[in-house]
Design an enzyme around this catalytic site. Structure first.
Site, short mmCIF file in Angstrom:
data_model
loop_
_atom_site.label_atom_id
_atom_site.label_comp_id
_atom_site.label_asym_id
_atom_site.label_seq_id
_atom_site.Cartn_x
_atom_site.Cartn_y
_atom_site.Cartn_z
CG HIS A 66 -2.05 10.75 -3.10
ND1 HIS A 66 -3.44 11.13 -2.54
CD2 HIS A 66 -1.78 9.91 -2.03
CE1 HIS A 66 -3.52 10.90 -1.40
NE2 HIS A 66 -2.54 10.16 -0.76
CD GLU A 67 1.63 7.85 -1.31
OE1 GLU A 67 1.94 8.42 -0.28
OE2 GLU A 67 0.44 7.39 -1.34
CE1 TYR B 268 -5.90 8.68 2.31
CE2 TYR B 268 -7.13 7.38 3.75
CZ TYR B 268 -5.91 7.91 3.41
OH TYR B 268 -4.90 7.23 3.69
CG HIS C 239 1.34 12.34 1.68
ND1 HIS C 239 0.30 12.97 2.44
CD2 HIS C 239 0.66 11.12 1.20
CE1 HIS C 239 -0.97 12.38 2.19
NE2 HIS C 239 -0.49 11.10 1.45
CG HIS D 141 -2.05 1.13 1.23
ND1 HIS D 141 -3.00 0.96 0.14
CD2 HIS D 141 -1.87 2.17 1.44
CE1 HIS D 141 -3.78 1.99 0.22
NE2 HIS D 141 -3.09 3.03 0.96
CB ALA D 142 1.14 4.18 -2.36
CG HIS E 298 -6.36 3.25 5.05
ND1 HIS E 298 -6.39 2.63 3.58
CD2 HIS E 298 -5.85 4.38 4.78
CE1 HIS E 298 -5.91 3.29 2.85
NE2 HIS E 298 -5.37 4.30 3.51
CD GLU F 91 -4.12 11.24 2.92
OE1 GLU F 91 -3.79 10.98 1.71
OE2 GLU F 91 -3.33 10.80 3.95
O1 X8Z Z 1 -4.28 5.44 1.06
C1 X8Z Z 1 -4.07 6.02 0.21
C2 X8Z Z 1 -2.91 6.60 -0.48
C3 X8Z Z 1 -1.83 6.95 0.86
S1 X8Z Z 1 -2.33 8.00 1.93
C4 X8Z Z 1 -2.34 5.68 -1.21
N1 X8Z Z 1 -5.44 6.58 -0.41
C5 X8Z Z 1 -6.52 6.19 -0.04
C6 X8Z Z 1 -6.80 4.69 -0.42
O2 X8Z Z 1 -6.03 4.05 -1.19
O3 X8Z Z 1 -7.71 3.92 0.22
C7 X8Z Z 1 -5.33 7.62 -1.54
C8 X8Z Z 1 -6.84 7.87 -1.78
C9 X8Z Z 1 -7.59 6.72 -0.93
ZN ZN Z 2 -2.13 9.86 1.23
#
Ligand code: X8Z
Ligand code: ZN
Length: 667
Positions: free
Chosen positions: A419-420, A558, A423, A389-390, A548, A447
């Site tokens: 997106h990254e 988000y 941050h 997960h990024a 998450h 975010e």
């Molecule tokens: O978790 C993330 C990022 C890292 S903060 C990749 N996002 C959420 C997800 O993937 O569930 C970005 C959008 C929503």
């Molecule tokens: Zn993020």
């Protein structure tokens, strides 16, 4: 990450890593001094906070290093070190919070008063005061995240055991349109979280204990307290914003359902009650429908031109790979072939990241430091488990910034890089602040930075960087490009809301462990209008299949980000002097917009987010109006398409009996 709201992420990681703080005693147990003894005599509140910041800065690199290792090299040893480091940081945090009590009612600067308020909110993993419970909590937190990262689905196929991890399973939903193959991939991924149920139940108890020890009703209330307003107000704010955008989501839902029914045959393209089948949305969690472009594109390429970014990235990869093959002396052995593929993937991932860096640099922001390129994890290593997960990391508050991804050459990963880097640029801009102010104005801001840039990636911009062909100016092209954005941004909204509706319920006790899965799917039905195609009873633990939840990253951020990013985008377009429809604006290369953005980032968490929002946009409230303005052409078009359709869906009634239904509009 760390820090504050970012910090909230805490336990590590998260997208922003979690973070840490400082402490001088080697282990929590070693510090037997009372808070009063731990505080130097005669220390003023301002001196106390200066010391906290100082200790935090010193302690932080060790915590982030342990967490980086356990995320990029999952095994028992790295997990042991990560949970110990986390335990040390949290017990130090507890100690500061205790020490801070002594200054209540005393004279102090406004910054000191704010920092003292932020202290309690600087983690999303509320630490129990009892050291044994704290140890147990950090161990479970580390373990849950490791279970997610190492998640593997194996099954017998033609007499052989075949194992796949998340990347391969996501590829099935991304590209394979076979109903059963998608169902198998979706169900397969949801096997990995079954063993998390017991751990998560205990995790929630311990986190609640920690929250109560800090004076909150439960961990959910603590999460909701990080918004410079009373916790009940932010919950109401999310309802208000959701009601603003819900009609748009319902139109998109209705359109998608019609198309899925046409593709898979009536009865298969939807689940009873008009819900969308969870395994057919191109994404394991139905949070981004962009992969369904082949089914949902309003107009064909011939009618509207080409916006196939994934295709262009895949071509880049193929060319790189073929070139490596050409340069290879002789015929590569299978193992050497794999090496060539790996090298080509790495190459393309770096090129994609350079593209993203170029956008930020075009606004006048600095380039990424050389160490970023040396230390980042761009693609999935072949020899070990990692958390794919990024995420974006600030390792030392002094320039060692990194991202961690398992990048593939497709549009989703391309925008995730932007997106990254949002941050990362936030970190670089606020590193000059005291550590406790190194966080987002609120976590939704953190975010929203990179996503604001993604909104500025108009078809024109994409053409200018050679990713897509020349774009035509036509109604069809406009609707196609709006749909592309809506499948990512609008489809996301109810998902962004429901995850924490579930966790808030778990933490406040209204969702009991024996109803974890049912409550999850009730919320999915209510907000997203999505349902599983096969029964998902309490023998499963489907929330754990979303990063998450085992990663303990709050999710409301988000949802807020998806509203805020349109507000930021509009403000930056104004700063760039854009005239005309909002959706045509790209501020690429505009230094005035860049300066405004950078100034906002540099404020970090040093003031209430409402002030920061005002400085950028002129208003103090979160507001979905810019998002609705942006999507106005698409919304009109969707209404026409859906004419005569019975839109909306029916959700199972809450409570034990799942048989009754009621219209979504009333739910
Ligand atoms: O978790 C993330 C990022 C890292 S903060 C990749 N996002 C959420 C997800 O993937 O569930 C970005 C959008 C929503
Ligand atoms: Zn993020």
């Amino acid at each position: 990450m760390i820090h504050r709201h970012a910090l909230l992420a805490l336990a590590v990681v998260a997208c922003l890593l979690p973070l840490a703080a400082c402490k001088k005693t080697p282990t929590p147990a070693a510090d037997t001094r009372t808070p009063a003894q731990a505080t130097p005599e005669g220390e003023t509140a301002d001196q106390f906070i200066a010391r906290v910041n100082d200790e935090f800065r010193k302690m932080y690199p060790e915590l982030s290093a342990a967490q980086w290792l356990s995320n990029t090299y999952i095994n028992d040893d790295s997990q042991l070190l990560a949970s110990k480091a986390n335990e040390r940081w949290l017990s130090q945090l507890n100690s500061w919070i205790e020490q801070a009590k002594k200054f209540e009612g005393q004279k102090m600067s406004p910054d000191t008063a704010r920092t003292i308020r932020l202290l309690k909110l600087s983690t999303s993993l509320p630490p129990p005061r009892d050291p044994a419970k704290l140890e147990e909590l950090t161990q479970i937190a580390t373990k849950l995240e490791g279970m997610y990262g190492a998640g593997t689905y194996c099954k017998q196929e033609d007499g052989e055991k075949r194992c796949r991890q998340i990347g391969e399973l996501e590829d099935v939903l991304r590209k394979n349109r076979d109903y059963d193959a998608q169902l198998d991939a979706w169900q397969g991924w949801h096997t990995i979280s079954v063993p998390m149920r017991k751990e998560y139940t205990r995790f929630a108890e311990l986190a609640n204990q920690g929250a109560r020890d800090l004076g909150f009703a439960d961990a959910g209330e603590m999460w909701r307290s990080g918004y410079d307003m009373p916790p009940a107000e932010i919950a109401a704010e999310t309802d208000r914003l959701w009601n603003q955008v819900k009609p748009l989501y319902e139109q998109l839902h209705c359109y998608a359902r019609t198309k899925l029914n046409a593709k898979y045959g009536a009865g298969k393209g939807e689940v009873a009650g008009g819900l969308l089948p969870a395994h057919l949305m191109g994404n394991l969690w139905q949070q981004d429908w962009g992969n369904l472009w082949d089914i949902l594109a309003p107009y064909s390429e011939a009618q509207a031109g080409n916006l196939d970014i994934s295709g262009a990235l895949e071509t880049m990869y193929q060319e790189d790979y073929r070139e490596r093959q050409r340069q290879f002396a002789g015929e590569p052995e299978p193992e050497q072939q794999v090496e060539l593929e790996y090298a080509a993937q790495l190459d393309v991932a770096k090129q994609m990241t350079e593209r993203a860096q170029d956008f930020y640099a075009s606004l006048g922001m600095p380039k990424l430091p050389e160490s970023y390129w040396q230390k980042t994890q761009f693609i999935k290593p072949r020899d070990r488990d990692v958390v794919c997960h990024a995420s974006a990391w600030d390792m030392n508050m002094a320039g060692d910034v990194r991202t961690k991804m398992c990048t593939k050459p497709n549009e989703e990963d391309f925008t995730t890089i932007y997106h990254e880097l949002g941050h990362v640029y936030y970190y670089m801009a606020y590193n000059k602040l005291p550590p406790m102010f190194q966080g987002g104005a609120n976590d939704g801001f953190h975010e929203a930075i990179g996503d604001t840039i993604v909104l500025a990636m108009t078809p024109k911009y994409l053409h200018s960087i050679g990713l897509v062909g020349a774009q035509q100016q036509s109604d069809e092209a406009l609707i196609n490009s709006q749909m592309r954005m809506a499948l990512a941004k609008v489809a996301f909204l109810p998902f962004g809301l429901m995850i924490d509706r579930w966790r808030w319920g778990v933490f406040d006790g209204s969702i009991k462990p024996d109803r974890y899965n049912k409550a999850w799917w009730d919320l999915k039905a209510k907000y997203q209008g999505v349902a599983p195609a096969t029964p998902r009873g309490e023998e499963f633990f489907d929330p754990g299949a979303k990063y998450h939840v085992p990663g303990n990253t709050p999710y409301t951020r988000y949802f807020l980000s998806h509203v805020l990013q349109f507000q930021f985008y509009k403000a930056l377009c104004d700063a760039a002097g854009h005239k005309g429809p909002l959706n045509e604006c790209s501020f690429y290369g505009n230094k005035a917009a860049g300066a405004k953005f950078w100034a906002m980032l540099g404020k970090g968490a040093s003031q209430p987010w409402q002030n920061t929002l005002q400085e950028l946009t002129g208003g103090q409230k979160m507001d979905a109006a810019p998002m609705l303005e942006y999507f106005a052409p698409l919304q009109t078009w969707l209404k026409q398409q859906n004419e005569g359709q019975q839109c909306g869906w029916r959700t199972p009634a809450p409570g034990p009996a799942a048989s009754e239904t009621k219209p979504a509009a009333e739910s």
